[in-house]
Scaffold this active site. Structure first.
Site, PDB file in Angstrom:
ATOM      1  N   ASP A 162       1.237  -1.305   0.112  1.00 45.16           N
ATOM      2  CA  ASP A 162       0.376  -0.671  -0.320  1.00 45.16           C
ATOM      3  C   ASP A 162       1.046   1.434  -0.013  1.00 45.16           C
ATOM      4  OD1 ASP A 162      -1.447  -1.499   0.356  1.00 45.16           O
ATOM      5  OD2 ASP A 162      -3.008  -0.745   2.093  1.00 45.16           O
ATOM      6  N   ASP A 163       0.419   2.619  -0.317  1.00 47.39           N
ATOM      7  CA  ASP A 163       0.765   3.855  -0.184  1.00 47.39           C
ATOM      8  C   ASP A 163       1.553   4.284  -1.274  1.00 47.39           C
ATOM      9  OD1 ASP A 163      -0.853   3.684   1.831  1.00 47.39           O
ATOM     10  OD2 ASP A 163       0.692   3.610   3.280  1.00 47.39           O
ATOM     11  N   HIS A 185      -5.388   9.190  -0.246  1.00 51.09           N
ATOM     12  CA  HIS A 185      -5.432   8.415   0.672  1.00 51.09           C
ATOM     13  C   HIS A 185      -6.290   8.639   1.723  1.00 51.09           C
ATOM     14  CE1 HIS A 185      -3.929   6.112   4.081  1.00 51.09           C
ATOM     15  NE2 HIS A 185      -3.338   5.029   2.904  1.00 51.09           N
ATOM     16  N   HIS A 200       3.808  -2.390   3.249  1.00 57.03           N
ATOM     17  CA  HIS A 200       4.210  -1.094   2.541  1.00 57.03           C
ATOM     18  C   HIS A 200       5.126  -0.742   1.833  1.00 57.03           C
ATOM     19  CE1 HIS A 200       0.515  -0.757   6.195  1.00 57.03           C
ATOM     20  NE2 HIS A 200       0.371   0.508   5.430  1.00 57.03           N
TER      21      HIS A 200
END
Length: 322
Positions: free
Chosen positions: A133-134, A188, A274
């Site tokens: 993620d991210d 986000h 992440h």
């Protein structure tokens, strides 16, 4: 003889000698001209003979080919037209071969979402889906991609749409290696705090950002923070993906801690990480070869759901392939 007569006689002698000399010169010129004429006629004759000889040979060759063609036709062989057609076909065939040799055919490559859904996996062998993620974030994402490529492994990157333009090279590389490009919204954002219009805006902007780079949109979504409500379920048209193993890499930022959370991995697990932290890349460097050695196939989320026979529906949540 007086002087006058003597002078006249001298002049006469001079005239006769000069006349003789002139006639000699004229005769020499005449003989040279005659010789030149003979040479020219002889040369012309040779040229004519050569031309006639060549024509004779050509006529003889044409007659021979005609006789041969008549014999072939009489024996049931191809006619002149058929031979010409056969010759054209052969030339075309040779030209095609030459073209193929000069320009080798490029192997077919899957495009769009099919790129991250392989048909060569073994459904009877265990599978694990690593997810990130991210990102993207070049210093970390590039290291993860290098490890995945080394072991012919795949993963799913839930990218933040607003970061895609800045790190589009990473997104493109991940896609070209066969990894799934999914969305983690555009900003986000906590989608539970947005209206239907706000949710659609987040997803549409993320869709455009991804499509501009890889040519296709996402097929799964991971809601930031894992937050979901009924409004999201009614608006979102793609499956929402949770996880069954949380490495908490964002909290520890320590490779050993990440690996510790992955001690117990099962078939069908979805692992949450992440691609923002160098410690995560360090953990992946050890985790991937370990899982491969244990016999796991490292797959995308779409592959996991597909091979586990799960028909994922839009607006619903999936935590694993079990």
């Amino acid at each position: 003889m007086d002087n006058r007569e003597k002078h006249f006689k001298d002049e006469k002698g001079i005239f006769e000698r000069e006349s003789y000399r002139v006639r000699s010169i004229m005769n020499q010129r005449k003989r040279r001209n005659e010789m030149k004429t003979r040479v020219m006629l002889f040369g012309t004759g040779l040229v004519l003979v050569a031309v006639l000889t060549v024509l004779a040979f050509k006529l003889a060759g044409l007659n021979g080919e005609s006789d041969q063609q008549d014999n072939v036709s009489a024996a049931g062989g191809p006619s002149v037209d058929e031979s010409g057609e056969t010759g054209n076909k052969q030339r075309k065939k040779n030209d095609d071969k030459k073209k193929d040799k000069e320009e080798p055919a490029k192997p077919a490559t899957a495009t769009g979402k099919k790129r991250w859904l392989r048909d060569s996996l073994d459904p009877d062998k265990p599978m694990v889906a690593l997810t990130f993620d991210d990102g993207p974030y070049t210093p970390v994402t590039s290291k993860i991609l290098k490890i995945l490529k080394k072991y012919d492994a795949r993963a799913t990157f839930f990218v933040v749409g607003s970061r895609v333009p800045q790190y589009k090279d990473m997104v493109k590389q991940a896609y070209e290696q066969g990894n799934e490009i999914a969305t983690h919204t555009y900003n986000h954002a906590n989608l539970t705090k947005l209206s239907k219009k706000g949710i659609k805006s987040e997803l549409n902007k993320s869709k455009k950002a991804i499509k501009d780079v890889i040519g296709c949109s996402f097929s799964t979504l991971r809601p930031p923070g894992g937050s979901i409500n009924d409004t999201m379920r009614s608006v979102i048209k793609v499956p929402m993906i949770y996880w069954s193993v949380d490495t908490e890499d964002w909290k520890s930022r320590n490779a050993k801690s990440v690996l510790s959370e992955c001690k117990v991995i099962q078939d069908g697990d979805i692992v949450l990480m992440h691609d923002l932290y160098p410690s995560t890349a360090d953990a992946v460097k050890k985790l991937v070869p370990r899982l491969v050695k244990e016999g796991y196939q490292l797959v995308t989320v779409d592959e996991l759901l597909h091979y586990k026979g799960i028909k994922a529906e839009g607006g619903k949540v999936y935590m694993s392939g079990r």
